[in-house]
Enzyme design. Sequence first.
Site, short mmCIF file in Angstrom:
data_model
loop_
_atom_site.label_atom_id
_atom_site.label_comp_id
_atom_site.label_asym_id
_atom_site.label_seq_id
_atom_site.Cartn_x
_atom_site.Cartn_y
_atom_site.Cartn_z
CG HIS A 264 -17.95 0.09 59.59
ND1 HIS A 264 -18.24 0.08 58.25
CD2 HIS A 264 -16.87 0.89 59.73
CE1 HIS A 264 -17.36 0.84 57.61
NE2 HIS A 264 -16.52 1.36 58.49
CD GLU A 265 -15.39 2.10 63.08
OE1 GLU A 265 -14.18 1.90 62.84
OE2 GLU A 265 -16.09 2.88 62.39
CG HIS A 268 -12.23 -0.40 59.86
ND1 HIS A 268 -11.68 -0.36 58.60
CD2 HIS A 268 -13.29 0.46 59.82
CE1 HIS A 268 -12.36 0.49 57.84
NE2 HIS A 268 -13.35 0.99 58.56
CD GLU A 294 -14.90 2.06 54.87
OE1 GLU A 294 -13.95 2.20 55.68
OE2 GLU A 294 -16.07 2.37 55.16
#
Length: 493
Positions: A264-265, A268, A294
Amino acid sequence: MKSRNRLVQKLLDDYAPIWALNHSMAVMTWDMETQMPEAGARPRGMASGQIAMMMQKGIVGMKGEVAKAEKSKDLNDKDRGVVRALAREMDYYVKVPPRLVDELQKVTTEGTVAWRSARKKSDFKAFQTYLQRIVDIEREVAEKLGYDKHPYDALLNLYEEGFTVRDADAVFARLIPGTKKVMDRVERAGTYPSKHPLDSAKYDTPSMQRVNEGIVSLLGMPKERFSMDVSTHPFTIGIAPDDVRITTRYEGVNFKAALFSTIHESGHALYELGIGEDIKYSPIGTAASLGVHESQSRFWENVAGRSREFSTLVMPLLRKNLSFTSRYKAEDLYLYFNTVGKSFIRVDADELSYNLHIALRYEIEKKVIAGDVKVSELPSVWNDTFDRYFGMRPPSDSEGVLQDIHWSGGSFGYFPTYSLGNVILGMIWHKMGDGKLVRESVSAGDITPLKEWLQSKMHRYGATYTPKQLQDRLFGEAYNPDWLLRYLEHKFA
Ligand code: MG
């Protein structure tokens, strides 16, 4: 960034020291979350308060030049973006008096401490007076900022430029019934389990660290421009286009939490790293919005990371470092990565029910900001609303109204951007041939085509365009939840 327009070039020159202050603040934030000893909080608060005031002064000082540039006729897309981004920042500083910003800063610092202990004891009353003050200030901020139809519009716009209650109502009106239908079908089919033996499998941190290092190298994160640390709540911070940092966490059990928070990060981070060379250090050398941000993290986490092809791809890495995974086949891993089931807690929610958690928060926030729900009524309103969405009632306020940190930090209007990330992810998935590009790249073990797709069509523009414009250019429409529903059906039903 360079501009041929003299007025815009002047703005860019004057922005340089503000960029530097922003840069320092980012380093300070990262340090605060990862390294700073507890007693460092006070001097850090003093220093960041001073820097924030310098930034405010710098931006407001550009007021006349921005107004002049706004009238200029020969602006290209990037020039227009620069003027728009500066005008937007200025709007907040000009309209919201420093006394209010200062008050909010103080009450949220204390409020966050109060919230932590209130949540532990499941004691809403211990947080209520702080929350009351925060809501009062948020409502005042909305009035100062101004709005067309609904006071909540003013707050939404802070996180997702140009996004309104009308837009949000339209998104959730289609998304929620559609999601419930898919959830019912998934429950009836029973293909996806709600629990998996790997949920309780213990791991040792160094082994899992090696898995995460393997993951970031699989995702092709550039070593010289990227680093990974540990923090309680994983986050990403773009300190500069060539200095992007993520954090992850290790709980020693249920390794998918560490695995997917890293993915997830990294999603980003890829966005921050992909912002165009030509716009770096400028007011548009940043993400288009929180929703767009997001969409990138969730694309990598859910669409790519929780796919069947990815389970096959990571199996050797997992078997090498976490020996207990050797007993499982790729399909077992896939089911472990995709357990589904209703949860009281948003952060534990699966991909399907996640947007229900957001919709109920949106509904409640909107009423609180409009003054239709009193702060003292929040626990019962929360439970009733939760019941309406999920058909069950939270057993305690810590599993209900007290679970999220956002309100204690004054972030009213933030929650919807999580769902917008999912909505945009659905549009990306559709544009990639209903996920064909994902399946092909991941099964070939080379995700470069995915990265290039996202970089060339989204990342490189930074905030040149508003989030709506960016979507219109790429998809011919904005915030259409139908593609997310189609993606969820495709995957789960
Ligand atoms: Mg995120």
